[in-house]
Design an enzyme around this catalytic site. Structure first.
Site, PDB file in Angstrom:
ATOM      1  N   GLY A  14      50.019  70.788  14.663  1.00  0.00           N
ATOM      2  CA  GLY A  14      51.241  70.674  13.868  1.00  0.00           C
ATOM      3  C   GLY A  14      52.420  71.333  14.549  1.00  0.00           C
ATOM      4  N   GLY A  16      55.495  71.518  13.204  1.00  0.00           N
ATOM      5  CA  GLY A  16      56.540  71.785  12.211  1.00  0.00           C
ATOM      6  C   GLY A  16      57.067  73.200  12.393  1.00  0.00           C
ATOM      7  CG  PHE A  17      60.167  74.803   9.781  1.00  0.00           C
ATOM      8  CD1 PHE A  17      61.301  74.973  10.551  1.00  0.00           C
ATOM      9  CD2 PHE A  17      60.235  73.964   8.685  1.00  0.00           C
ATOM     10  CE1 PHE A  17      62.480  74.325  10.232  1.00  0.00           C
ATOM     11  CE2 PHE A  17      61.407  73.310   8.357  1.00  0.00           C
ATOM     12  CZ  PHE A  17      62.529  73.490   9.137  1.00  0.00           C
ATOM     13  CB  VAL A  83      44.101  66.752  14.358  1.00  0.00           C
ATOM     14  CG1 VAL A  83      42.801  67.473  14.032  1.00  0.00           C
ATOM     15  CG2 VAL A  83      44.681  67.267  15.668  1.00  0.00           C
ATOM     16  CD  GLU A 174      67.966  70.093  -1.601  1.00  0.00           C
ATOM     17  OE1 GLU A 174      67.070  69.563  -0.924  1.00  0.00           O
ATOM     18  OE2 GLU A 174      68.405  71.230  -1.382  1.00  0.00           O
ATOM     19  CG  ASP A 304      54.808  73.205   3.389  1.00  0.00           C
ATOM     20  OD1 ASP A 304      55.313  74.331   3.201  1.00  0.00           O
ATOM     21  OD2 ASP A 304      55.411  72.137   3.170  1.00  0.00           O
TER      22      ASP A 304
HETATM   23  C1  LIG Z   1      62.663  66.710   1.267  1.00  0.00           C
HETATM   24  C2  LIG Z   1      62.364  68.162   1.578  1.00  0.00           C
HETATM   25  C3  LIG Z   1      63.395  69.095   1.518  1.00  0.00           C
HETATM   26  C4  LIG Z   1      63.128  70.438   1.810  1.00  0.00           C
HETATM   27  N1  LIG Z   1      64.165  71.336   1.762  1.00  0.00           N
HETATM   28  C5  LIG Z   1      63.930  72.611   2.126  1.00  0.00           C
HETATM   29  C6  LIG Z   1      65.002  73.536   2.178  1.00  0.00           C
HETATM   30  O1  LIG Z   1      66.154  73.200   1.878  1.00  0.00           O
HETATM   31  N2  LIG Z   1      64.734  74.810   2.583  1.00  0.00           N
HETATM   32  C7  LIG Z   1      63.458  75.207   2.932  1.00  0.00           C
HETATM   33  O2  LIG Z   1      63.261  76.367   3.319  1.00  0.00           O
HETATM   34  N3  LIG Z   1      62.435  74.355   2.875  1.00  0.00           N
HETATM   35  C8  LIG Z   1      62.631  73.078   2.487  1.00  0.00           C
HETATM   36  N4  LIG Z   1      61.589  72.198   2.427  1.00  0.00           N
HETATM   37  C9  LIG Z   1      60.225  72.697   2.722  1.00  0.00           C
HETATM   38  C10 LIG Z   1      59.998  72.870   4.202  1.00  0.00           C
HETATM   39  O3  LIG Z   1      60.510  71.765   4.902  1.00  0.00           O
HETATM   40  C11 LIG Z   1      58.513  73.033   4.448  1.00  0.00           C
HETATM   41  O4  LIG Z   1      58.082  74.162   3.722  1.00  0.00           O
HETATM   42  C12 LIG Z   1      58.222  73.232   5.930  1.00  0.00           C
HETATM   43  O5  LIG Z   1      58.568  72.067   6.651  1.00  0.00           O
HETATM   44  C13 LIG Z   1      56.744  73.556   6.153  1.00  0.00           C
HETATM   45  O6  LIG Z   1      56.565  73.719   7.533  1.00  0.00           O
HETATM   46  P1  LIG Z   1      55.130  73.457   8.164  1.00  0.00           P
HETATM   47  O7  LIG Z   1      55.248  73.746   9.604  1.00  0.00           O
HETATM   48  O8  LIG Z   1      54.103  74.167   7.378  1.00  0.00           O
HETATM   49  O9  LIG Z   1      54.859  71.916   7.914  1.00  0.00           O
HETATM   50  P2  LIG Z   1      55.690  70.657   8.427  1.00  0.00           P
HETATM   51  O10 LIG Z   1      57.095  70.996   8.707  1.00  0.00           O
HETATM   52  O11 LIG Z   1      55.398  69.588   7.443  1.00  0.00           O
HETATM   53  O12 LIG Z   1      54.983  70.300   9.806  1.00  0.00           O
HETATM   54  C14 LIG Z   1      53.679  69.800   9.864  1.00  0.00           C
HETATM   55  C15 LIG Z   1      53.495  69.093  11.186  1.00  0.00           C
HETATM   56  O13 LIG Z   1      52.133  68.716  11.307  1.00  0.00           O
HETATM   57  C16 LIG Z   1      52.035  67.406  11.826  1.00  0.00           C
HETATM   58  N5  LIG Z   1      50.767  66.863  11.356  1.00  0.00           N
HETATM   59  C17 LIG Z   1      50.370  66.656  10.088  1.00  0.00           C
HETATM   60  N6  LIG Z   1      49.118  66.186  10.051  1.00  0.00           N
HETATM   61  C18 LIG Z   1      48.717  66.086  11.340  1.00  0.00           C
HETATM   62  C19 LIG Z   1      47.519  65.661  11.951  1.00  0.00           C
HETATM   63  N7  LIG Z   1      46.473  65.254  11.232  1.00  0.00           N
HETATM   64  N8  LIG Z   1      47.435  65.660  13.279  1.00  0.00           N
HETATM   65  C20 LIG Z   1      48.491  66.066  14.039  1.00  0.00           C
HETATM   66  N9  LIG Z   1      49.662  66.496  13.506  1.00  0.00           N
HETATM   67  C21 LIG Z   1      49.757  66.513  12.178  1.00  0.00           C
HETATM   68  C22 LIG Z   1      53.267  66.697  11.255  1.00  0.00           C
HETATM   69  O14 LIG Z   1      53.636  65.591  12.057  1.00  0.00           O
HETATM   70  C23 LIG Z   1      54.308  67.809  11.297  1.00  0.00           C
HETATM   71  O15 LIG Z   1      55.039  67.817  12.497  1.00  0.00           O
HETATM   72  C24 LIG Z   1      61.815  70.852   2.148  1.00  0.00           C
HETATM   73  C25 LIG Z   1      60.786  69.910   2.212  1.00  0.00           C
HETATM   74  C26 LIG Z   1      61.050  68.571   1.935  1.00  0.00           C
HETATM   75  C27 LIG Z   1      59.944  67.562   2.020  1.00  0.00           C
END
Ligand SMILES: Cc1cc2nc3c(=O)[nH]c(=O)nc-3n(C[C@H](O)[C@H](O)[C@H](O)COP(=O)(O)OP(=O)(O)OC[C@H]3O[C@@H](n4cnc5c(N)ncnc54)[C@H](O)[C@@H]3O)c2cc1C
Length: 444
Positions: A14, A16-17, A83, A174, A304
């Site tokens: 992943g 993401g953040f 994955v 939003e 998340d």
């Molecule tokens: C519409 C929306 C608005 C939001 N607004 C805000 C805000 O204003 N402020 C704030 O703080 N938070 C906000 N959030 C929440 C925030 O975006 C999430 O909490 C944050 O992105 C979580 O980060 P993460 O790295 O855990 O997951 P993610 O950012 O979701 O990253 C997960 C990564 O894993 C990858 N992935 C998933 N499954 C697989 C797999 N099986 N194999 C390989 N790769 C995989 C995905 O492609 C992705 O790149 C918002 C969320 C949404 C949906």
């Protein structure tokens, strides 16, 4: 590189953040080699997905190439692959194309997906908003109903320009604000032959207040702002069914629509079900305070994808800042383990919660004490906090700040229907004839 080479291999799932923050922090030392696996080759900035969905910004504004982001880190390799399975005992993951990656440490940060809570037809007919692909599909659907209604005005009479948003949390609020702005400020100018003023945004939630996590003043503020923008609130009402051409509500009424936007809840990405790890609320993996999983040495779960305990004995919310900080903290604990030092419990620096309610309107509850702000000052707080989040990914954050300020200051339009293939509507496909009676809110 270190003369003796890296001491450990870390596999991160992943980008993401959470995953990206972890990889970037680990990459600062040559003690480790990192493999970052993501199903996309980019990082997506989820807080602005609804602006992409409402054609206020383009994909490039919120997507950053993972390879570019990590290009100066010689000890990181990026693999674009999905994955499909994880073995936490051996810290091995397997990808859809059958490749395996094994690490001394395994970091799982696969994020969220929409949770439809078993609502009939929602998975098939509603538009979730958790990825760039989903935002692009939604944008295409919004533009398609305008284009088709422009050619055939009777479609608008059949509810083609009704938009139903499910969920009164930050995502739903939003989205409602941004869509109402798009209709009012942009579509009225661009579709001069169409009675755009009849387009209607509905927001449905089974709760009685918007933005549940905020104070009562914020609930009222959000309601006032949205209603002023023309959004019709249907609170205290649930969604029973989502059909291709209408939604059925729990009070027996229905709304004709071709665009139902799902902001009704989220659960962990599907990988959580096959990871063989303890799952709690929302299908997320339960972690210990130091972000490791009980019984599985060397496995960390972040952002998340995890239920991260807070000192108040609850789980930390699904927020970008929680994810980003947990990523950096996990890296610190991994390096401590390599140095045979103790791991420490994750300490979340809480900057507060905030929601943008369209152009020039926002609400923010800042800091741990939740000092509440509204209007332009909340809007400035939103930009500040999100610029910090963006800085974990991009070098040119000033560009983001200037852009965000400009965007909220005046309307910008990129009404390009570039995915017409995915959003084509079969207007003859209708299920409404079966309904005993349609509510007055549905037809014009
Ligand atoms: C519409 C929306 C608005 C939001 N607004 C805000 C805000 O204003 N402020 C704030 O703080 N938070 C906000 N959030 C929440 C925030 O975006 C999430 O909490 C944050 O992105 C979580 O980060 P993460 O790295 O855990 O997951 P993610 O950012 O979701 O990253 C997960 C990564 O894993 C990858 N992935 C998933 N499954 C697989 C797999 N099986 N194999 C390989 N790769 C995989 C995905 O492609 C992705 O790149 C918002 C969320 C949404 C949906």
């Amino acid at each position: 590189m270190n003369a003796q080479g890296p001491k450990a291999h870390v596999v991160v799932v992943g980008g993401g953040f959470a995953g990206l923050a972890c990889a970037r922090a680990l990459a600062k030392t040559n003690d480790v080699r990192i493999t970052l696996i993501d199903k996309n080759n980019y990082h997506q900035f989820q807080p602005m997905l609804y602006q992409l969905a409402t054609a206020a910004i383009g994909t490039d504004d919120i997507a950053t190439s993972l390879r570019h982001s990590l290009r100066r880190r010689a000890n990181v390799e990026v693999k674009m692959a999905e994955v499909t399975a994880a073995d936490p005992k051996t810290r091995t993951v397997t990808t859809r194309d059958g490749k395996s990656y094994q690490g001394d440490f395994l970091v799982l940060a696969a994020g969220s997906q929409a949770n439809f809570f078993g609502t009939a037809g929602a998975k098939e007919n509603a538009f979730p908003l958790y990825s760039i692909q989903e935002a692009q599909q939604l944008r295409s659907r919004i533009l398609t109903v305008f284009e088709d209604s422009d050619r055939e005005p009777k479609l608008a009479e059949q509810g083609a320009l009704n938009f139903v948003i499910v969920g009164g949390g930050p995502t739903g609020v939003e989205m409602a604000g941004s869509l109402a702005d798009m209709i009012r400020l942009t579509m009225t100018r661009e579709y001069t032959d169409l009675a755009v003023k009849h387009a209607q945004v509905y927001l449905v939630d089974h709760g009685h207040a918007l933005l549940g996590a905020f104070s009562e003043e914020a609930h009222d503020y959000a309601s006032r702002v949205l209603q002023k923008k023309g959004v019709k609130l249907r609170l205290g009402i649930g969604v029973k069914e989502v059909a291709p051409d209408h939604v059925l509500l729990s009070d027996g009424t229905s709304i004709q629509t071709r665009t139902v936007i799902w902001g009704g809840g989220l659960s962990a990405s599907p990988l959580s079900a096959s990871a063989g790890l303890p799952r709690g609320h929302g299908g997320r993996i339960d972690v210990r305070p130091d972000l490791t999983v009980d019984g599985f040495p060397g496995v960390y779960v972040l952002g998340d994808f995890a239920n991260i305990p807070s000192p108040e004995d609850e789980s930390l919310p699904q927020l970008g800042s929680v994810a980003q900080q947990s990523g950096a903290w996990a890296a610190k604990n991994i390096l401590a383990e390599i140095a045979s030092e103790p791991r420490t419990a994750f300490h979340y620096h809480d900057k507060g919660i905030m929601a943008m309610i369209g152009r020039n309107a926002a609400v923010a509850a800042v800091g741990k004490k939740r000092h509440e702000l509204e209007g332009p000052i909340a809007f400035a707080a939103w930009i500040g906090v999100h610029a910090l989040l963006m800085s974990g990914v991009r070098e040119r954050v000033e560009a983001f700040i200037n852009w965000a300020w400009d965007y909220f200051g005046r309307s910008r339009a990129i009404q390009i229907l570039d995915r017409a293939d995915v959003s084509r509507i079969d207007w003859d496909k209708t299920e409404s004839e079966d309904l005993p009676s349609m509510s007055g809110q549905s037809a014009r």
